[in-house]
Design a protein around this motif. Structure first.
Motif, PDB file in Angstrom:
ATOM      1  N   ASN A  88      34.666  20.995  29.936  1.00  0.00           N
ATOM      2  CA  ASN A  88      35.389  21.824  29.100  1.00  0.00           C
ATOM      3  C   ASN A  88      34.513  22.757  28.183  1.00  0.00           C
ATOM      4  O   ASN A  88      35.094  23.496  27.358  1.00  0.00           O
ATOM      5  CB  ASN A  88      36.318  20.718  27.858  1.00  0.00           C
ATOM      6  CG  ASN A  88      37.395  20.340  28.852  1.00  0.00           C
ATOM      7  OD1 ASN A  88      37.714  20.773  29.883  1.00  0.00           O
ATOM      8  ND2 ASN A  88      37.972  19.009  28.387  1.00  0.00           N
ATOM      9  N   PHE A  89      33.297  22.538  27.945  1.00  0.00           N
ATOM     10  CA  PHE A  89      32.432  23.174  27.234  1.00  0.00           C
ATOM     11  C   PHE A  89      31.396  24.113  27.780  1.00  0.00           C
ATOM     12  O   PHE A  89      31.075  23.933  28.821  1.00  0.00           O
ATOM     13  CB  PHE A  89      31.959  22.391  26.069  1.00  0.00           C
ATOM     14  CG  PHE A  89      32.995  21.755  25.207  1.00  0.00           C
ATOM     15  CD1 PHE A  89      33.648  22.203  24.197  1.00  0.00           C
ATOM     16  CD2 PHE A  89      33.459  20.422  25.730  1.00  0.00           C
ATOM     17  CE1 PHE A  89      34.954  21.757  23.698  1.00  0.00           C
ATOM     18  CE2 PHE A  89      34.454  19.613  24.778  1.00  0.00           C
ATOM     19  CZ  PHE A  89      35.187  20.117  24.105  1.00  0.00           C
ATOM     20  N   GLN A 106      34.322  13.562  24.547  1.00  0.00           N
ATOM     21  CA  GLN A 106      34.972  15.118  24.142  1.00  0.00           C
ATOM     22  C   GLN A 106      34.550  15.484  22.893  1.00  0.00           C
ATOM     23  O   GLN A 106      33.896  16.548  22.982  1.00  0.00           O
ATOM     24  CB  GLN A 106      36.422  14.804  24.255  1.00  0.00           C
ATOM     25  CG  GLN A 106      37.357  16.143  23.968  1.00  0.00           C
ATOM     26  CD  GLN A 106      37.508  16.778  25.309  1.00  0.00           C
ATOM     27  OE1 GLN A 106      37.110  16.158  26.537  1.00  0.00           O
ATOM     28  NE2 GLN A 106      37.774  18.069  25.235  1.00  0.00           N
ATOM     29  N   SER A 114      31.892  18.767  22.445  1.00  0.00           N
ATOM     30  CA  SER A 114      32.310  19.764  21.795  1.00  0.00           C
ATOM     31  C   SER A 114      31.219  20.586  20.726  1.00  0.00           C
ATOM     32  O   SER A 114      31.331  21.399  20.255  1.00  0.00           O
ATOM     33  CB  SER A 114      33.755  19.761  21.269  1.00  0.00           C
ATOM     34  OG  SER A 114      33.296  18.909  19.867  1.00  0.00           O
TER      35      SER A 114
END
Ligand code: PGA
Length: 252
Positions: A251-252, A219, A223
């Motif tokens: 998520n990115f 994560q 990021s």
């Protein structure tokens, strides 16, 4: 703008039967992934993997390719052999190939040229050793590996490749570059590529981080603005862990 790519590098792990089991576990876990998902399996597992991966969102990769079309190269594998099995990606210049099997920047270059000529997507590995880092040579080593490894590649072809920045001291050791260190070095790699090709091309190229990336640290690494994915060794052998890394990239 750059689509993240998470690739598993299984190295010399898993028989064909074990490949079936692992992929059957992995397929449902990553079926909704927005990022590109790839598994680079041993040659002897390619057939089993290609059958199981048909119709899924997981791309198939190999771990090397020879630079000749065919011929007297005992123990080697050609691009056509890979293509017939549905292989799309190929790791080239992994540090273990450089360290144990005499791979050089020149042989990396020949393999990259052949992969591109045949329509395979090369995942080109670069990165410094621990002593090179301690001596402040990180950027110089990366520059040399890129300059020679990507020599004579056209501006059009370069846009098809993926670069994997893998500091050798972080591979399989549990030591990861900090998020900031990895991001900074990858930013410099992008600068080098910008000078070799053009700034625009470099901005569009995907550069992965590799080296002890796992379910816990993915994560943070993902990021970072310069990091466009990961080349995952150990953690790609566990379906759950690999799928968590894929989710981190999403998520990115
Ligand atoms: P690791 O390997 O994740 O086990 O450190 C990465 C690689 O060598 O590609």
């Amino acid at each position: 703008m750059r689509k993240p790519i998470i690739a598993g590098n299984w190295k010399m792990n898993n028989t064909a039967q074990e490949t079936k089991n692992l992929l059957n576990e992995l397929i449902p876990l990553v079926k909704d992934a927005k990022c590109e998902v790839v598994v680079c399996v041993p040659y002897t597992d390619l057939y089993a993997a290609s059958e199981i991966l048909k119709g899924t969102n997981i791309g198939l990769g190999a771990q090397n390719v020879h630079w000749a079309d065919k011929g007297a190269y005992t123990g080697e594998i050609s691009a056509d052999m890979l293509l017939e099995l549905g292989v799309k990606y190929v790791i080239i210049g992994h540090s273990e190939r450089r360290q144990y099997f005499g791979e050089t920047d020149e042989t990396v270059n020949k393999r990259v040229i052949q992969a591109l000529k045949k329509g395979l997507i090369p995942i080109v590995c670069i990165g410094e050793t621990e002593s090179e880092r301690e001596n402040g040579l990180t950027d110089e080593v990366n520059r040399r590996q890129l300059t020679i490894g990507l020599k004579d590649i056209s501006a059009e072809d370069i846009q098809k490749i993926v670069i994997a920045y893998e500091p050798v001291w972080a591979i399989g050791t549990g030591k990861t570059a900090t998020d900031q260190d990895a991001d900074e070095t990858i930013g410099k790699i992008r600068e080098i590529l910008g000078k070799m090709f053009s700034k625009d091309i470099a901005q569009g190229l995907r550069i992965q981080y590799g080296g002890s990336m796992n379910a816990k640290n993915a994560q943070g690494l993902m990021s970072m603005p310069e990091i466009d994915g990961g080349l995952i060794g150990g953690a790609s052998l566990k379906a759950q862990d690999f799928s968590i890394i894929v989710k981190a990239a999403d998520n990115f």
